[in-house]
Design an enzyme around this catalytic site. Structure first.
Site, PDB file in Angstrom:
ATOM      1  N   THR A 126       0.827  -1.211   0.000  1.00 21.07           N
ATOM      2  CA  THR A 126       0.000   0.000   0.000  1.00 21.07           C
ATOM      3  C   THR A 126       0.860   1.259   0.000  1.00 21.07           C
ATOM      4  O   THR A 126       0.608   2.209  -0.748  1.00 21.07           O
ATOM      5  CB  THR A 126      -0.929  -0.001   1.220  1.00 21.07           C
ATOM      6  OG1 THR A 126      -1.730  -1.186   1.206  1.00 21.07           O
ATOM      7  CG2 THR A 126      -1.838   1.214   1.220  1.00 21.07           C
ATOM      8  N   GLN A 163      -5.189  -2.188  -3.083  1.00 18.76           N
ATOM      9  CA  GLN A 163      -5.065  -0.829  -2.565  1.00 18.76           C
ATOM     10  C   GLN A 163      -4.307   0.010  -3.593  1.00 18.76           C
ATOM     11  O   GLN A 163      -3.278  -0.425  -4.124  1.00 18.76           O
ATOM     12  CB  GLN A 163      -4.315  -0.821  -1.231  1.00 18.76           C
ATOM     13  CG  GLN A 163      -5.003  -1.566  -0.114  1.00 18.76           C
ATOM     14  CD  GLN A 163      -4.606  -3.027  -0.025  1.00 18.76           C
ATOM     15  OE1 GLN A 163      -4.136  -3.608  -1.005  1.00 18.76           O
ATOM     16  NE2 GLN A 163      -4.780  -3.626   1.135  1.00 18.76           N
ATOM     17  N   GLN A 203      -9.921   2.239  -3.685  1.00 20.99           N
ATOM     18  CA  GLN A 203      -9.579   1.705  -2.372  1.00 20.99           C
ATOM     19  C   GLN A 203      -8.307   2.362  -1.844  1.00 20.99           C
ATOM     20  O   GLN A 203      -7.270   2.350  -2.504  1.00 20.99           O
ATOM     21  CB  GLN A 203      -9.397   0.188  -2.446  1.00 20.99           C
ATOM     22  CG  GLN A 203      -9.129  -0.465  -1.091  1.00 20.99           C
ATOM     23  CD  GLN A 203      -9.074  -1.977  -1.164  1.00 20.99           C
ATOM     24  OE1 GLN A 203      -9.491  -2.570  -2.164  1.00 20.99           O
ATOM     25  NE2 GLN A 203      -8.579  -2.614  -0.126  1.00 20.99           N
ATOM     26  N   ASP A 204      -8.402   2.945  -0.632  1.00 17.57           N
ATOM     27  CA  ASP A 204      -7.246   3.576   0.020  1.00 17.57           C
ATOM     28  C   ASP A 204      -6.700   4.743  -0.816  1.00 17.57           C
ATOM     29  O   ASP A 204      -5.522   4.781  -1.157  1.00 17.57           O
ATOM     30  CB  ASP A 204      -6.133   2.559   0.282  1.00 17.57           C
ATOM     31  CG  ASP A 204      -6.534   1.515   1.308  1.00 17.57           C
ATOM     32  OD1 ASP A 204      -7.726   1.452   1.649  1.00 17.57           O
ATOM     33  OD2 ASP A 204      -5.666   0.747   1.761  1.00 17.57           O
ATOM     34  N   ASP A 217     -12.113   2.821   2.910  1.00 18.71           N
ATOM     35  CA  ASP A 217     -11.026   3.437   3.693  1.00 18.71           C
ATOM     36  C   ASP A 217     -10.307   4.506   2.875  1.00 18.71           C
ATOM     37  O   ASP A 217      -9.076   4.578   2.841  1.00 18.71           O
ATOM     38  CB  ASP A 217     -10.018   2.388   4.159  1.00 18.71           C
ATOM     39  CG  ASP A 217     -10.662   1.258   4.949  1.00 18.71           C
ATOM     40  OD1 ASP A 217     -11.736   1.484   5.534  1.00 18.71           O
ATOM     41  OD2 ASP A 217     -10.099   0.148   4.970  1.00 18.71           O
ATOM     42  N   ARG A 238     -13.921   3.207  10.121  1.00 12.43           N
ATOM     43  CA  ARG A 238     -13.635   1.893  10.685  1.00 12.43           C
ATOM     44  C   ARG A 238     -12.436   2.034  11.620  1.00 12.43           C
ATOM     45  O   ARG A 238     -11.503   2.797  11.343  1.00 12.43           O
ATOM     46  CB  ARG A 238     -13.306   0.882   9.587  1.00 12.43           C
ATOM     47  CG  ARG A 238     -14.399   0.703   8.555  1.00 12.43           C
ATOM     48  CD  ARG A 238     -14.238  -0.624   7.824  1.00 12.43           C
ATOM     49  NE  ARG A 238     -13.008  -0.706   7.055  1.00 12.43           N
ATOM     50  CZ  ARG A 238     -12.507  -1.857   6.579  1.00 12.43           C
ATOM     51  NH1 ARG A 238     -13.131  -2.994   6.845  1.00 12.43           N
ATOM     52  NH2 ARG A 238     -11.404  -1.856   5.863  1.00 12.43           N
ATOM     53  N   TRP A 241      -9.406   1.176  12.476  1.00 11.23           N
ATOM     54  CA  TRP A 241      -8.151   0.525  12.119  1.00 11.23           C
ATOM     55  C   TRP A 241      -7.221   0.474  13.325  1.00 11.23           C
ATOM     56  O   TRP A 241      -6.576  -0.527  13.596  1.00 11.23           O
ATOM     57  CB  TRP A 241      -7.508   1.271  10.955  1.00 11.23           C
ATOM     58  CG  TRP A 241      -6.313   0.594  10.357  1.00 11.23           C
ATOM     59  CD1 TRP A 241      -5.967  -0.720  10.481  1.00 11.23           C
ATOM     60  CD2 TRP A 241      -5.309   1.191   9.525  1.00 11.23           C
ATOM     61  NE1 TRP A 241      -4.822  -0.985   9.774  1.00 11.23           N
ATOM     62  CE2 TRP A 241      -4.396   0.167   9.177  1.00 11.23           C
ATOM     63  CE3 TRP A 241      -5.108   2.472   9.034  1.00 11.23           C
ATOM     64  CZ2 TRP A 241      -3.284   0.402   8.364  1.00 11.23           C
ATOM     65  CZ3 TRP A 241      -4.004   2.708   8.223  1.00 11.23           C
ATOM     66  CH2 TRP A 241      -3.101   1.688   7.894  1.00 11.23           C
TER      67      TRP A 241
END
Length: 373
Positions: A156, A191, A213-214, A235, A291, A293
């Site tokens: 990531t 990601q 995503q991300d 996220d 969320r 994390w």
């Protein structure tokens, strides 16, 4: 030089010891697992600690001393036939001294710059100015599972189109984009970071950060986003930064379930968290505000419009019930069809004015010390 470094290290140790003593005093009742109305008995002490820690001007960070007067300007134009020092953004950055000590403005003409860009840690005080977020675009398409030059997946962290490792960075009127396709639900290694910020005191004005995503890796440090557009699915604002998002448009593009934030604060001693002030949340799918994390994840939304895509529960504990007693998730005077607090999880908060105050001013990130006026 050696003496001053030793003194600085000693001062930081003293500050940390002082904060640890304060923390132990103010949160000793955390060992008591009794719960009242869904909150820890020590919630009052914790809020007092939050208020007290604000008065230390985030002393675990270095004192911010910005330099805003430019010493030079570099021009980038992807059409080499026109006036411009460089045809790529990365070449312009690489022309700056390895250890940079003055404000350098990089003016980028309109165009789509298909390149992967990194600002190394020693190149402080760089400003990127585009011709407009709709016309100056930096894009790439890496994903976490893509094999890099080392023969290993990028991860990531390494997937970012644009990465900032240097302090006092400023960006204006630019789009940072990861154009990797939006992955199917549950896909692994997809990601695809558009922007990663791994440095203190970075500011973004009228920028766009677009991905799936991300999208935005708000990794570490104090950061400020003003009038920015941020788009993603799962996220799409994540990391362990201490960051203020003001008057930003947050847009979800998921067709199923997604999450706006995944904040990674791991202990009471970490002065991190995300604050969203006067923002708006729109898009598609069903969206969690955040969320957990990190075990002590901290996110606050204030004066923010929330479209109907926000799930009634609002927040997700990352599958760990224990985090419900340690996270700090709050709303203050939010509005819109998705802002109704009635269906929220019991471990989130509808903040009072006093509880919200530390999160809604620039003092949250000590912005008065380092942001341009």
């Amino acid at each position: 030089m050696t003496i001053s470094l030793h003194k600085h290290s000693f001062n930081k140790i003293v500050v940390k010891l002082f904060l640890l003593i304060l923390l132990l005093e103010s949160t000793s009742s955390l060992l008591d697992t009794n719960v009242s109305n869904g909150y820890l008995v020590s919630e009052k002490e914790y809020l007092n600690w939050v208020k007290q820690i604000g008065s230390f001007k985030h002393s675990l960070f270095q004192k911010a001393t910005n330099k805003l007067t430019p010493c030079s300007t570099i021009r980038v134009n992807k059409n080499s036939k026109l006036t411009g020092n460089f045809v790529t953004v990365q070449k312009a950055i690489s022309s700056i001294p390895v250890v940079n000590n003055c404000r350098v403005v990089i003016s980028i003409s309109a165009g789509i710059y298909r390149e992967k860009v990194l600002i190394p840690a020693t190149m402080a005080y760089i400003t990127l100015e585009g011709a407009g977020a709709d016309t100056t675009i930096i894009e790439w398409d890496d994903t976490a599972d893509r094999i890099g030059q080392t023969g290993h997946p990028l991860g990531t962290f390494g997937s970012a189109t644009f990465a900032v490792d240097a302090p006092y960075f400023i960006a204006k009127n630019i789009t940072f984009k990861n154009i990797a396709p939006s992955p199917p639900s549950g896909a692994l290694g997809k990601q695809a970071v558009a922007l990663r910020i791994s440095a203190d005191t970075a500011a973004f004005f009228s920028c766009k950060v677009i991905g799936a995503q991300d999208t935005l890796y708000d990794h570490i440090g104090r950061h400020y986003f003003k009038d920015c557009y941020i788009e993603g699915s799962v996220d799409f604002i994540f990391g362990n930064g201490l960051s203020c998002y003001k008057e930003c448009h947050l847009n979800a593009i998921t067709s199923t379930y997604g999450a706006l934030t995944a904040q990674k604060r791991e202990s009471f001693l970490e002065e991190t968290g995300f604050s969203f002030v006067n923002c708006k949340v729109t898009g598609s799918g069903a969206l969690y505000l955040g969320r957990a994390w990190g075990t002590f994840s901290r996110v606050v939304f204030a004066y923010t419009y929330m479209d109907k895509i926000i799930t009634p529960r609002g927040w997700y504990d990352w599958g760990d019930k224990n985090r419900e007693t340690t996270v700090f998730y709050g709303q203050y005077k939010c509005w819109g069809p998705g802002a109704d607090f009635g269906g929220r999880v019991s471990w989130s908060r509808e903040l009072t004015a006093e509880e919200a105050e530390p999160f809604i001013s620039l003092g949250f990130i000590n912005g008065q010390d380092w942001l341009p006026n």
